[in-house]
Scaffold this motif. Structure first.
Motif, PDB file in Angstrom:
ATOM      1  N   SER A  44      19.321  18.100 132.668  1.00 30.43           N
ATOM      2  CA  SER A  44      17.978  17.642 132.566  1.00 30.43           C
ATOM      3  C   SER A  44      16.936  18.602 132.634  1.00 30.43           C
ATOM      4  N   VAL A  45      16.817  19.505 133.748  1.00 30.91           N
ATOM      5  CA  VAL A  45      16.040  20.732 133.745  1.00 30.91           C
ATOM      6  C   VAL A  45      15.964  21.597 132.587  1.00 30.91           C
ATOM      7  N   TYR A  47      12.303  22.777 137.427  1.00 29.28           N
ATOM      8  CA  TYR A  47      12.837  23.927 138.346  1.00 29.28           C
ATOM      9  C   TYR A  47      13.761  23.455 139.184  1.00 29.28           C
ATOM     10  N   PHE A  48      14.836  24.387 139.777  1.00 29.25           N
ATOM     11  CA  PHE A  48      15.610  24.046 140.551  1.00 29.25           C
ATOM     12  C   PHE A  48      16.094  25.300 141.386  1.00 29.25           C
ATOM     13  N   VAL A  49      16.579  25.082 142.891  1.00 33.84           N
ATOM     14  CA  VAL A  49      16.720  26.369 143.569  1.00 33.84           C
ATOM     15  C   VAL A  49      17.859  25.754 144.701  1.00 33.84           C
ATOM     16  N   HIS A  71      21.294  21.841 145.497  1.00 36.83           N
ATOM     17  CA  HIS A  71      20.131  22.232 144.985  1.00 36.83           C
ATOM     18  C   HIS A  71      18.763  21.476 145.273  1.00 36.83           C
ATOM     19  N   ARG A  72      17.689  21.983 145.384  1.00 38.35           N
ATOM     20  CA  ARG A  72      16.398  21.268 145.400  1.00 38.35           C
ATOM     21  C   ARG A  72      15.713  21.143 144.146  1.00 38.35           C
ATOM     22  N   LEU A 106       5.584  24.111 139.573  1.00 40.38           N
ATOM     23  CA  LEU A 106       5.810  25.648 139.814  1.00 40.38           C
ATOM     24  C   LEU A 106       5.585  25.603 141.539  1.00 40.38           C
ATOM     25  N   GLU A 107       4.604  24.914 141.671  1.00 39.34           N
ATOM     26  CA  GLU A 107       3.981  24.949 143.204  1.00 39.34           C
ATOM     27  C   GLU A 107       5.159  24.395 144.216  1.00 39.34           C
ATOM     28  N   GLU A 108       5.639  23.306 143.508  1.00 37.83           N
ATOM     29  CA  GLU A 108       6.699  22.470 144.621  1.00 37.83           C
ATOM     30  C   GLU A 108       8.073  23.255 144.580  1.00 37.83           C
ATOM     31  N   HIS A 109       8.214  24.011 143.374  1.00 38.29           N
ATOM     32  CA  HIS A 109       9.238  25.032 143.240  1.00 38.29           C
ATOM     33  C   HIS A 109       9.350  26.377 144.328  1.00 38.29           C
ATOM     34  N   ASN A 110       8.165  26.726 144.473  1.00 40.07           N
ATOM     35  CA  ASN A 110       8.012  27.845 145.224  1.00 40.07           C
ATOM     36  C   ASN A 110       7.967  27.627 146.583  1.00 40.07           C
ATOM     37  N   ASN A 111       7.552  26.361 147.137  1.00 41.27           N
ATOM     38  CA  ASN A 111       7.830  25.861 148.416  1.00 41.27           C
ATOM     39  C   ASN A 111       9.341  25.813 148.755  1.00 41.27           C
ATOM     40  N   ASN A 112      10.053  25.223 147.642  1.00 37.18           N
ATOM     41  CA  ASN A 112      11.608  24.986 147.933  1.00 37.18           C
ATOM     42  C   ASN A 112      12.255  26.497 148.058  1.00 37.18           C
ATOM     43  N   VAL A 113      11.784  27.336 147.383  1.00 35.85           N
ATOM     44  CA  VAL A 113      12.216  28.833 147.247  1.00 35.85           C
ATOM     45  C   VAL A 113      11.987  29.318 148.613  1.00 35.85           C
TER      46      VAL A 113
END
Length: 330
Positions: free
Chosen positions: A221-222, A298-300, A307-308, A313-320
């Motif tokens: 889906s991403v 996004y996912f990481v 994965h999260r 992008l802000e939420e993704h950066n926090n996950n990174v």
């Protein structure tokens, strides 16, 4: 006359004893002795090959026994590793009890990995299989007319191959297995089915990104969400594949690799790469066919094998950041 008679009797007994010795006395071959008997070999040539390998005691005894029984002998590669007499050997050849080499193709293997697996199984040089995988796209022309190679269609499975088979035979068996599974899951629903190439390419990226089956529809889906917005996929495995094609991959990715000039580099080029970047299994194919409904972009990795996912992008950066912290903690 009596002397001649007894000489004949003695000679007959000697011949019979020799024949019984040649037929019935087991011989222990050298450990793991392989004998290749190719199509068109005469009985005499087969007997010579067996005798040279230390599998039978007498060429003449084998020829005579075969003449008496007249059972067709099957071409192939045979493994001899336990004691056996000439009769046992002839029965094995008549049954066609040939030796098969096991080739294991895990999900996500690239054609380079498959080629090495073929070589490791003793079936021939990796470069020979790779040549077929890179050039014999006629095997999938009806499904993927623009496919640059067989990558994506060499279905992950465990195969049994003989050295009598060619590299083309082995590749064709893997493609045949792909077709079988693709029909089973509805990817090949009918003649003229569309978007097979797109689905297989997407599945190959999903396969490389996660080994967790339940995450694959979300990962799908991403990527579909990003495609819909014309956002670059930014899939690290695509860079690895690009460098494998170029012969420059060193075993690890670095920041500079993100700029690697290749149509397979999904950081530089929005959209899907020109073809699959590996060979996906059934689960990844199904995820590409039936992605989850989400608003993730996004996912990481989470450092625990999962994965999260993030919407922004802000939420993704926090996950990174959380991922990097977890890695340092380990």
């Amino acid at each position: 006359m009596r002397k001649i008679f007894w000489l004949i009797v003695i000679a007959a007994f000697a011949c019979a004893g020799w024949f019984a010795w040649a037929l019935l006395t087991p011989i222990e071959p050298p450990a793991k002795t392989f004998v290749m008997l190719r199509p068109g070999y005469s009985t005499r040539r087969i007997a010579s090959e067996l005798k040279s390998a230390g599998v039978i005691r007498s060429e003449q005894g084998f020829i005579l026994w075969h003449y008496i029984h007249r059972r067709p002998l099957q071409a192939g590669e045979y493994l001899f590793e336990t004691p056996a007499n000439l009769i046992d050997v002839q029965k094995r050849l008549a049954r066609g009890d040939v030796y098969f080499h096991t080739v294991v193709v895990p999900e996500g293997f690239t054609m380079f990995d498959v080629a090495r697996a073929v070589e490791a199984a003793g079936l021939g040089p990796a470069e020979n299989f790779l040549k077929v995988a890179q050039s014999d796209t006629a095997l999938i022309a009806d499904l993927a007319p623009s496919a640059p190679s067989l990558d994506g269609y060499l279905f992950p499975d465990t195969y049994q191959f003989s050295r009598m088979q060619t590299m083309q035979d082995m590749a064709a068996a893997m493609v045949k297995q792909f077709r079988q599974v693709a029909r089973q899951i509805g990817l090949i629903a009918a003649p003229g089915a569309t978007d097979i190439e797109r689905t297989v390419t997407m599945a190959s990226i999903i396969e490389k990104e996660t080994a967790v089956a339940e995450e694959r529809p979300i990962v799908a889906s991403v990527y579909y969400n990003r495609l819909a917005k014309n956002i670059a996929l930014d899939a690290d495995p695509s860079i690895i594949y690009a460098e494998l094609l170029a012969g420059t991959y060193t075993g690890a990715l670095h920041h500079d690799d993100m700029r690697f000039d290749s149509p397979y580099n999904t950081y530089r080029h929005p959209g899907l790469p020109p073809g699959p970047i590996g060979n996906p299994g059934k689960s990844a194919l199904e995820a590409a066919m039936h992605p989850a409904q989400s608003d993730y972009y996004y996912f990481v990795a989470d450092a625990q094998g999962h994965h999260r996912f993030a919407r922004t992008l802000e939420e993704h950066n926090n996950n990174v950041t959380a991922f990097r912290r977890a890695v340092r903690g380990q």
